[in-house]
Each structure stands twice: as C-alpha cells, then as structure tokens.
Design an enzyme around this catalytic site. Structure first.
Site, PDB file in Angstrom:
ATOM      1  N   GLU A   1      82.857  35.385  51.433  1.00  0.00           N
ATOM      2  CA  GLU A   1      82.755  34.348  50.411  1.00  0.00           C
ATOM      3  C   GLU A   1      83.443  33.051  50.815  1.00  0.00           C
ATOM      4  O   GLU A   1      82.870  31.982  50.761  1.00  0.00           O
ATOM      5  CB  GLU A   1      83.359  34.848  49.094  1.00  0.00           C
ATOM      6  CG  GLU A   1      82.540  35.908  48.386  1.00  0.00           C
ATOM      7  CD  GLU A   1      83.139  36.261  47.038  1.00  0.00           C
ATOM      8  OE1 GLU A   1      83.551  35.338  46.308  1.00  0.00           O
ATOM      9  OE2 GLU A   1      83.211  37.461  46.719  1.00  0.00           O
TER      10      GLU A   1
ATOM     11  N   ASP B   1      84.133  39.736  48.155  1.00  0.00           N
ATOM     12  CA  ASP B   1      85.380  40.222  47.567  1.00  0.00           C
ATOM     13  C   ASP B   1      85.218  41.601  46.919  1.00  0.00           C
ATOM     14  O   ASP B   1      84.137  41.950  46.435  1.00  0.00           O
ATOM     15  CB  ASP B   1      85.893  39.217  46.531  1.00  0.00           C
ATOM     16  CG  ASP B   1      86.438  37.957  47.184  1.00  0.00           C
ATOM     17  OD1 ASP B   1      86.671  37.974  48.404  1.00  0.00           O
ATOM     18  OD2 ASP B   1      86.627  36.951  46.473  1.00  0.00           O
TER      19      ASP B   1
ATOM     20  N   TYR C   1      94.380  41.725  47.748  1.00  0.00           N
ATOM     21  CA  TYR C   1      93.493  40.973  46.863  1.00  0.00           C
ATOM     22  C   TYR C   1      94.155  40.722  45.523  1.00  0.00           C
ATOM     23  O   TYR C   1      94.757  41.626  44.935  1.00  0.00           O
ATOM     24  CB  TYR C   1      92.183  41.733  46.675  1.00  0.00           C
ATOM     25  CG  TYR C   1      91.101  40.936  45.996  1.00  0.00           C
ATOM     26  CD1 TYR C   1      90.685  39.712  46.528  1.00  0.00           C
ATOM     27  CD2 TYR C   1      90.491  41.400  44.839  1.00  0.00           C
ATOM     28  CE1 TYR C   1      89.698  38.973  45.915  1.00  0.00           C
ATOM     29  CE2 TYR C   1      89.480  40.667  44.227  1.00  0.00           C
ATOM     30  CZ  TYR C   1      89.088  39.448  44.763  1.00  0.00           C
ATOM     31  OH  TYR C   1      88.100  38.730  44.157  1.00  0.00           O
TER      32      TYR C   1
END
Length: 728
Positions: free
Chosen positions: A8, A86, A305
């Site tokens: 991304e 993600d 993350y």
C-alpha cells in the site's frame, strides 16, 4: 523476470527492498485504487436488487488511474504476483481490488504485522489466497457507509438548508455523543457544597466522614490522579459551620488504624485506541498525528502494525522481554509470562502494538528517528515491556479519628515495590501517614470548611472521545482518527483548549437527526452494525443478504419517514422545546434560507422553485458557490460548469432529469413537474404520468396518475391532458 510484491504505502519500499534483495520488484498502490462509482440512484454506485447487489467500481482519482496503469505493466513483466497490503479488513479489501483491477488470476496473499526480515520472509514462504470473508466485510462497510452517507445527506441533511454538508454512519453517532454531553453541560445547574477537613500537629490531614466504616473513594481518572481529596459533601453552610465547631470544641483521638498490602497489575500493551489516548495525554498528539507518526515507525520496521484492537503479544516477543528483564532487571521478572484479558468485542486479528525488537532501546534509535518518532517509540517500548513485568506492591493505610460525634479519615499509600511502574507509572504519588497507635490523642492544628460548587461534566478531549468510541462500539481502530478529523473539517465541532465542543451547526444537525433519524445516531444501533460486519468477516453472515435486509427493513422506511417529516419542519420550528430540552432543534433547521444565501432567477429542475446561491469552501469546486433549491423537502443542488457556462446538476442526476423523462406539465396537487413512468401490463409496454417527487407520490400526490390513451393522458380524478406521448 522477477517476483512482484504489491504493497500500500511507498514508505515501505526501501525497507522491504533491503529485506528481499534482488529478484523482487516492489510497487505501492498508494492506498485505495478503486472506489464505488458515483452513478445510479443517489450516486451510490451500486444497485440494491431483490436478492443481490450490483457494485460498479472506478479508479479513485487520476493518480490511482496512473498507478493502475503502472502496475499493469509491472504485472506483465512478473513471474509471480504477491499481494502484501496491510493486515486488516481494509488491507484485504484493497488486495481484492488490486486483483480485480489488474486481472490477477492466482495472486499470493502474504500477511505480516511487522516489517522485519524474519516476519516478511516467513509470510512469503507461506502465502494464502485472499480471505473472501474479510473482503465481503470490507465491501459491505463501503456500501453501508455510502448508503447512509449519500442517501442521508441528500434526502435529509441538504433539505435542512442550514449549511450542514453531510451525515455518516459513524460520523453522526460520534457527533451525537459530543452533543449529548454539550446539552448536559448547558442544562447543568451548579450546586453549592462544603468540604470539611482538619489538620493535626502529628503531620497529616483528615476529611469529614459520617461513619467510621470504610467508604469506597470516588474513582479517579488516570489524567486526574493528582486531584485533591474531599470530605463527604456537606450541603449547607450551617452544617459545615457546625462540624468545624465540633472539631474545635472536642478533643481528637485515633479511633481506628487499617493497613494492608495491595498489588497493582501491569497494564496491557497498546492497541490503537489506548495508543492514541496515551499519546494525547503524555505527548499532546492528536489521534490523527499519532497514527501518522506510528505509520512512519511501522514502515521503518521499528513497531508492529498500528491498527489493532488485540492486546495479544507473540510468544517469541514475550520470551525476548523475559530475557531482557532477566539480564537488566531481574527483580521485575514474574514467575510466569503475563497474560491480559481481551477487551470484549475486539477482533483479535493480530498482535498488539509493540517494538519489533525489545533490544532496540529508545536511546539507541535517537539518531535514526525524528524527535516525535523517538518520543512515540519510547512510549510504545515502555508500555510493551511494562505489560510483561511483575505487579507493583503498595502499602495502603487508613486512619480514622474522632472528635465528639464527628469522624475524620486520612488515606495513605506508599509504593513498596515498583514493579512495572519503572517503565509505565500510572500511580499517584506516595502519601505517607505518620506511625500512630489506636486511641492515641491528637493535636488539632486547624479545622476548616471549603465552599465549593459541583462542576458540569467535562467536554471530551480527542483521546477521551476515542476511548468513548471504543467503549460504545462505534467504528473500529482504522476509523477513530478519520471520524474526528471529518467532524472538525465539516465544522460540526471545534477544538477549544484541548477539548472538543460542538458548534451551533453541529448541535443543529444533531437535533434534526435526533428527530428525523433517531435510531441511526444512537451508539448502540451503530455498534449493532459493527457486530454484523464482524459476523460477515468471520463468514457467519452473507454480506449482500445483510445489507439488503437492513435497507429493506430499516433504512429505506426510515429515510421515507424522515423525508415526510421534513415537510413539517416549519411547524416544528414554531413550537420549540421547553428550556433544558433539545435546544438544538431550532427554527434554523427549516426551509428558511441561510443568512448568507442569495436568491436567484434560476428555477429548480426538480420542483420549479427558485434556487438560492450559497458560498462553498470546498477545494474540489472551482467556483466558490453553488445553487440549492429553496423549496421545502427538495434539496436539489446545481454546480457551475465554466466550459458550458451554465449551472448543471451533479453528473449522476443529469440522466434522470432528461427531457424524455420529464414533461412541462405541473402536478395538479403540488406543482412539481410530472414525469413519464414506463411499465408493462398484460404483456404490453405502457406509459403513465405521475408526480416526480417520490415523497409526494407516497403521500398527498398518490392519486396523481394520468394513463395513456390515443395520444392523450387521462386521469379518473383530474381529467385529460393534451400531451403527446414520446415515441417508442
């Protein structure tokens, strides 16, 4: 030829390139590449059929179109394509859009929650297919949000003519929380009370109590841990003076001493919401800025993350923390690995937010990180390590004294073993009480009653609002910061002295929605939708069936009801609620033109009323204004086309208002244009004329129907119209 890795963010390209080396091409989609088109009914970009939903997607913008063109060339040159978007629902949905837009037959989906060599290589070694349940949940969210936002904005918000631009599924529920608090503040009436206390020559202060029995002290917020203690509230000056007189007239002695040891467990590691709260209170970062800085740390490979609601830590990381403590802080090593209870409703999709390597100490990364990144990394490192430490041990003391028939209480707390607080201190400062014995006489130094007033409930700071959204089940980790940003951009709330305060516009809009769409703005109702999306993500609910049923059983009837109520808003405005009630429902939430609107000679193409010229701050519009219908319940808007030198409807509505559809004849009941409606009866194609306003067709104009007959249109109630039918 090489392997192609689709990600991304371009910020990850360098780090991933270092990990994977030659033989790999890494390309970034720059986030979302496609979105629902702006066509069809209400420009939704999808059609709600009887038992299915037809979605039409388009490139998000010109940049996305160029990105897709570049990615198609990269796909042609690749041996194998890996999708590494993600590791959440949104990422899975972006991966699906890439697959569809690039015509990828068998892409390999890889998921990692940290950009480290071990994690990335392990993910690539074990690819999977795209999780269609997660994709379904992502698509359902997109359709649900657009259905509520576009349909509600066009048919409910715009007709209010008060300057409000939009509503939204999460946005409006969050605004309602702020407005409920604001109304409570406005309606608050302060009450006088007194806090009565004494001080002793032995060196401590005690507060009035009605009974010597222990009372649970009021809970303190972490941000208010330094707040001053108070006595039980005394509600009259007379009683307060009486208690001071008792304290001064009678001798004092120790009635009871209570001491106990308590433990305080370490807090869990950060999830998205708690990171935003801590960064707000300790670093003064907004939620949006916190996520921006955390994104940079993630892309550099320093943290896992950052969009997560899971407090789980991987077994290898927990073991590495234990090894770190054993070497550097052995007294803080618990016997067993610390486990934390999961928050109810969390998805538990992946790990909590933590450093990728506990041995990368904050002080070692000072040169590599910016000042803000270093501060946020230190916060994350400290919290992750603290979560695995031993509990803190406290010695708590309670002393009760007596004078006459009045009781006085002092509470003390001393930290005996720091435990996790060496890394994350969330305890009040020590309060040391002197060593006393039961029955010991005491020397009174002072007795006093402080006059005080009750305070209204405080407004929410941005971190506090995030906490409340999480508690209420409104939105998910990825939506907290964007929702608050939208509320501020729409000028529904202002940030004043660090607190979010609804504007007059925000209160007005919420008051109108509370009347027109009362269920939709309730946190519990929004939380139920989130629960349904969770069920779709786990494969327990089919997304199209859910959305169709939700629209059929609730939303479509609710919008129809709201549109009918809009017509009566002037009457509603003439009867405002009583003081202390819903003060936002004022006369400005009516058909009245805004103070800065200018009437024009342009007629509304929908209902024929005059259009009003309104200013606009939108950066997407070249002209700094637009036209809006002044008619009740209409809400039609038109924008200036500089090339054509005329005002035009939004593109999605132009086809619907073509000359073939509308006649030049007004409805005999309401005056709106009659429209042609094609239907089939007994196997024959037929045309009839009806009122063009949907809300009127369901109400006062439901009997307006002209049937085609030999070139004329005839109504059993309104007679014949001399109007030629369009050629087939």
């Amino acid at each position: 030829m090489a392997n192609l890795l689709l990600i991304e963010s371009p910020g990850k390209v360098k780090k991933l390139g270092q990990i994977l080396g030659s033989g790999w091409v890494i390309k970034a989609s720059m986030g979302h590449v496609r979105e629902l088109a702006n066509d069809g009914e209400d420009a939704l970009g999808f059609d709600l059929g009887t038992d299915s939903i037809n979605c039409r997607y388009q490139p998000r913008d010109d940049r996305a179109q160029k990105v897709l063109a570049d990615l198609r060339q990269a796909v042609k040159a690749a041996d194998c394509v890996y999708i590494a978007t993600d590791p959440d629902r949104e990422g899975e949905t972006i991966g699906w859009h890439l697959q569809q837009a690039l015509n990828l037959k068998h892409p390999r989906r890889v998921v990692y929650s940290e950009i480290t060599s071990q994690a990335v290589r392990a993910a690539i070694a074990q690819p999977r297919t795209l999780n269609q349940s997660l994709v379904a949940a992502g698509r359902a969210r997109d359709c649900l949000d657009k259905l509520v936002g576009y349909t509600g904005s066009r048919h409910v918000v715009w007709p209010l003519n008060n300057g409000a631009k939009s509503m939204g599924r999460v946005q409006s529920a969050t605004l309602h929380l702020l407005c409920v608090r604001e109304r409570a503040i406005q309606a608050f009436v302060p009450q006088d009370y007194w806090s009565v206390w004494v001080t002793y020559g032995e060196g401590f202060k005690a507060f009035y109590r009605t009974s010597p029995k222990p009372q649970r002290p009021p809970a303190k917020d972490a941000e208010d841990k330094g707040a001053e203690q108070e006595s039980e509230r005394v509600t009259s000056q007379e009683r307060a003076d009486q208690l001071v007189a008792i304290a001064q007239a009678h001798s004092h002695h120790v009635l009871h001493i209570e001491g106990k040891q308590a433990t305080q467990a370490p807090p869990p590691p950060f999830v998205t919401s708690t990171l935003q709260q801590a960064a707000g209170s300790k670093l003064h970062f907004s939620p949006e800025h916190t996520m921006k800085v955390a994104q940079a740390l993630y892309e550099k490979g320093h943290i896992t993350y950052m969009r997560t609601d899971s407090i789980t830590l991987s077994a290898p990381f927990c073991e590495s923390v234990r090894q770190y403590l054993e070497q550097h802080d052995p007294t803080n090593l618990p016997r067993q690995t610390t486990r934390h209870r999961a928050v109810k409703g969390s998805q538990e999709a992946h790990e909590a937010i933590r450093p990728t390597d506990v041995n990368h100490l904050p002080q070692h990364l000072q040169r590599e990180l910016s000042a803000e990144q270093a501060r946020l990394y230190e916060l994350i490192w400290n919290r992750a390590v603290a979560s695995q430490c031993a509990p803190a041990r406290l010695r708590k003391t309670r002393i009760v004294t007596q004078s006459g028939d009045a009781y006085w209480e002092a509470r003390g707390q001393v930290l005996e073993f720091a435990g996790y607080t060496r890394y994350w201190n969330n305890l009040s400062a020590d309060t040391v009480l002197p060593a006393l014995t039961q029955g010991q006489p005491l020397q009174l130094e002072q007795a006093q009653a402080d006059a005080k007033q009750t305070q209204p409930p405080p407004r929410y700071s941005e971190p506090k609002l995030v906490k409340l959204m999480e508690q209420k089940g409104i939105g998910r980790p990825s939506t907290y910061a964007p929702t608050i940003k939208t509320l501020r951009q729409r000028e529904y709330v202002d940030l004043l002295q660090g607190k979010l305060q609804p504007t007059a516009l925000g209160l007005e809009l919420d008051g109108a929605l509370e009347k027109l769409l009362p269920d939709l703005i309730q946190p519990e109702f929004t939380a139920q939708m989130e629960t349904a999306l969770d069920a779709i993500a786990t494969g327990d609910q089919e997304w199209q069936a859910y959305l169709l049923n939700w629209n059929r059983n609730y939303f479509a009837p609710a919008i129809a009801q709201a549109k009918s109520q809009l017509l009566s808003l002037p009457t509603f405005a003439e009867h405002p609620p009583a003081p202390g009630g819903k003060s936002s429902e004022r006369s400005s939430v009516t058909k009245a033109k805004p103070a800065n609107g200018q009437p024009t000679k342009t007629k509304c193409p929908t209902c024929g009323e005059a259009m009003t010229k309104l200013p606009s701050r939108s950066k997407k519009m070249k002209a700094k204004h637009f036209l809006k219908c002044s008619g009740p319940g209409c809400g039609t808007v038109m924008f200036w086309n500089a090339k054509a030198k005329r005002y035009e409807l939004p593109q999605a509505q132009r086809q619907a208002l073509s000359s073939d559809l509308f006649t030049d004849h007004p409805c005999p009941v309401c005056g709106a244009l009659l429209e042609r409606y094609a239907y089939t009866k007994d196997g024959q194609d037929k045309v009839m004329l009806r009122c063009s306003l949907l809300e009127n067709r369901r109400g006062k104009c439901k009997e307006v129907a002209f049937f085609q007959s030999q070139g004329e249109f005839w109504s059993p109630k309104f007679g014949t119209l001399k109007l030629s039918a369009p050629s087939p």
